[in-house]
Motif scaffolding. Structure first.
Motif, short mmCIF file in Angstrom:
data_model
loop_
_atom_site.label_atom_id
_atom_site.label_comp_id
_atom_site.label_asym_id
_atom_site.label_seq_id
_atom_site.Cartn_x
_atom_site.Cartn_y
_atom_site.Cartn_z
N TYR A 274 32.07 80.56 63.08
CA TYR A 274 32.88 80.62 61.86
C TYR A 274 32.00 80.71 60.62
O TYR A 274 30.97 80.02 60.51
N SER A 275 32.39 81.56 59.69
CA SER A 275 31.71 81.68 58.40
C SER A 275 32.62 81.14 57.31
O SER A 275 33.66 81.73 57.02
N ARG B 10 35.46 83.32 55.96
CA ARG B 10 36.61 82.77 56.67
C ARG B 10 36.95 83.59 57.92
O ARG B 10 38.13 83.84 58.23
N GLY C 23 35.55 84.21 62.20
CA GLY C 23 34.83 83.56 63.28
C GLY C 23 35.66 82.43 63.88
O GLY C 23 36.81 82.19 63.50
N LEU C 24 35.09 81.72 64.83
CA LEU C 24 35.85 80.74 65.61
C LEU C 24 35.25 79.34 65.57
O LEU C 24 35.87 78.40 65.10
N ARG D 181 33.41 76.04 64.61
CA ARG D 181 33.04 75.39 63.35
C ARG D 181 32.13 74.18 63.57
O ARG D 181 31.12 74.05 62.90
N THR E 31 37.46 74.35 66.28
CA THR E 31 37.58 75.78 66.00
C THR E 31 38.52 76.03 64.83
O THR E 31 39.35 75.19 64.48
N ALA E 32 38.39 77.22 64.26
CA ALA E 32 39.22 77.59 63.11
C ALA E 32 40.63 77.96 63.53
O ALA E 32 41.54 77.94 62.70
N ARG E 33 40.81 78.30 64.78
CA ARG E 33 42.14 78.68 65.26
C ARG E 33 42.21 78.40 66.76
O ARG E 33 41.19 78.16 67.40
N SER F 299 41.95 74.34 60.74
CA SER F 299 41.99 75.55 59.92
C SER F 299 41.84 75.25 58.44
O SER F 299 41.88 76.17 57.61
#
Length: 493
Positions: A219-220, A224, A226-227, A229, A248-250, A279
């Protein structure tokens, strides 16, 4: 080999070097220097502040130098300049302090800066921490006469940290798993941290390889996309097993499923794997829901006399040896005979409450986090303890209900977060009239503040036991024993 990732907007420019700061021998005034970010300055370190920064000064600025020890003369790089204070880090040691260890346990401490005292001889660390606690107590006139014991140290000074929360950065081809470098937004890659438990270090290395091999997108925060974190790792020393949580972001099943399988194949000690979705764009690491990828959802740790279940978000001290020292001192100072009612406030998953339950008639634990209370109840059942009741709710509200019910309490244990106790809570505790109050604190500053208030409420602190829960860092925990003042009856007319 440790690597460092610079975040965007912090690329290095040519350094401008300025003259010495901190004053010359003989008490001469420090030279006037012009400080700016990325400039360098020669500084003589005179002490450490409460956050572990080396203290120095230029004529127009105070200096706080990360990595500097009292007695050092260093060349420092300035990271940030405020109106009256500038912050920087050591670039080169020109004259080494006599406090510096000849063989520090970490060769990369000057780059990481995560453990400000790790380059200091441990006996000097212990004395600095004791003096730190003493300074906080001395700030209040009413806290004289307290016996401050020598620092209690765990048997292991390295490889003690069993819970870590690490940032994942970079690209999948070269991922960085580590912490933010002090005073910067750069992520320092931790390859073999001497503070982390050996199994934690092995997990980090396997996850790093898995991210690259399986091409899991990182994740960046800037874009915003990527996956991955964060990586959370917890170890049970009793079982010698590990828990891995991928934040993870999602929700993305395939990538994390394959990464989890890879990690477990490479490292059979990993028994619990979960995905946590976060998220949000804030600094909170974990989101509200855990999705388990293994049949097993928890590990079991043993601290002293009690076994405790560890879930992804359970609060448990990261140093088992240090936790044992605290539990033992609390049990000793409670002076229980089996007839007492004990109230454990901010009880978490019940470690201290269950330790005292075997010696008390009844223990009541109070915690605001409902998930922690559920863990505490499960821990009581697992340990076969039936005289322990755990209640979820705001501490002040629960104390009010106890007072309304006329509940008699002999001993109160306070174990609040770093901000300490609200004044209302302390007044309610004093109103219950326990004979003894035991205060477990992770902040010497808020401990001293609260001890001063409790004295005005009729509870005098008799002794304080510092415990080195985090060797090589500036943090120090304390257990304080307070006794109720019994006023003599005035028979004079």
């Amino acid at each position: 080999m440790k690597r460092e990732k610079q975040s965007s907007g912090s690329r290095r420019k040519g350094d401008g070097t300025v003259g010495p700061a901190g004053g010359k021998p003989g008490g001469e005034r420090p030279l006037r220097v012009r400080l700016s970010p990325r400039s360098t300055v020669e500084a003589r370190i005179s002490g450490l502040d409460d956050e572990g920064y080396g203290i120095s000064c230029a004529e127009n600025h105070g200096l706080r130098i990360a990595g500097g020890l009292p007695g050092d003369t260093v060349q420092a790089v300035i990271d940030h300049v405020a109106q009256r204070m500038a912050f920087g880090h050591v670039k080169k040691i020109l004259v080494a302090s006599p406090l510096r260890s000849r063989r520090p346990p970490c060769r990369e401490s000057a780059h990481c800066l995560g453990c400000p005292l790790i380059a200091m001889n441990y006996c000097d660390q212990a004395e600095w921490k004791r003096q730190f606690v003493l300074r906080q107590l001395d700030a209040y006139r009413g806290l004289d006469g307290i016996e401050l014991h020598p620092l209690l140290s765990p048997r292991r000074l390295t490889n003690y940290r069993t819970t870590v929360r690490l940032t994942i950065a970079g690209k999948y081809a070269e991922p960085y798993i580590g912490i933010f470098r002090r005073s910067s937004h750069d992520v320092v890659d931790l390859c073999d941290c001497p503070i982390h438990h050996h199994l934690v270090n092995r997990v980090v290395e396997v996850v790093r390889r898995g991210i690259s091999r399986l091409k899991v997108p990182v994740y960046s925060p800037r874009n915003r996309v990527g996956l991955l974190r964060y990586l959370v790792v917890r170890v049970s020393e009793a079982e010698q097993k590990a828990m891995v949580v991928f934040v993870t972001a999602r929700r993305s099943y395939n990538e994390i499923h394959h990464l989890a399988r890879y990690v477990r194949e490479q490292l059979p000690e990993v028994e619990v794997v979960a995905q946590n979705v976060n998220s949000s764009e804030g600094n909170v690491i974990m989101g509200p829901v855990d999705h388990f990828l293994t049949p097993k959802h928890h590990l079991t740790e043993r601290i002293g006399e009690v076994s405790l279940m560890i879930s992804p978000r359970s609060f448990l001290q990261v140093n088992r040896d240090g936790a044992c020292l605290i539990y033992e001192r609390v049990a000793e100072w409670a002076r229980l005979t089996g007839r007492e009612t004990v109230l454990d406030l901010y009880c978490g998953i019940g470690g201290i409450a269950l330790t005292l339950a075997r010696r008390a008639r009844r223990v009541i634990g109070v915690e605001v986090v409902e998930a922690a209370v559920e863990d505490a109840r499960r821990n009581a059942r697992m340990n076969g303890i039936s005289n322990c009741v755990f209640q979820a709710g705001d501490v002040a509200e629960q104390l009010e209900e106890l007072a309304e019910d006329g509940e008699g309490v002999d001993v109160v244990v306070l174990n609040p977060p770093r901000k300490g106790c609200d004044e209302q809570v302390l007044r309610q505790v004093a109103a219950l009239g326990p004979r003894t109050v035991l205060y477990v604190s992770c902040s010497p500053q808020t401990l001293a503040r609260d001890l001063n208030l409790l004295k005005s409420l009729g509870y005098v602190c008799v002794e304080v036991q510092p415990v080195d829960m985090f060797p090589h860092t500036m943090h120090v925990e304390n257990v304080a024993r307070l006794e109720k003042v019994i006023k003599a009856l005035d028979n004079t007319e």
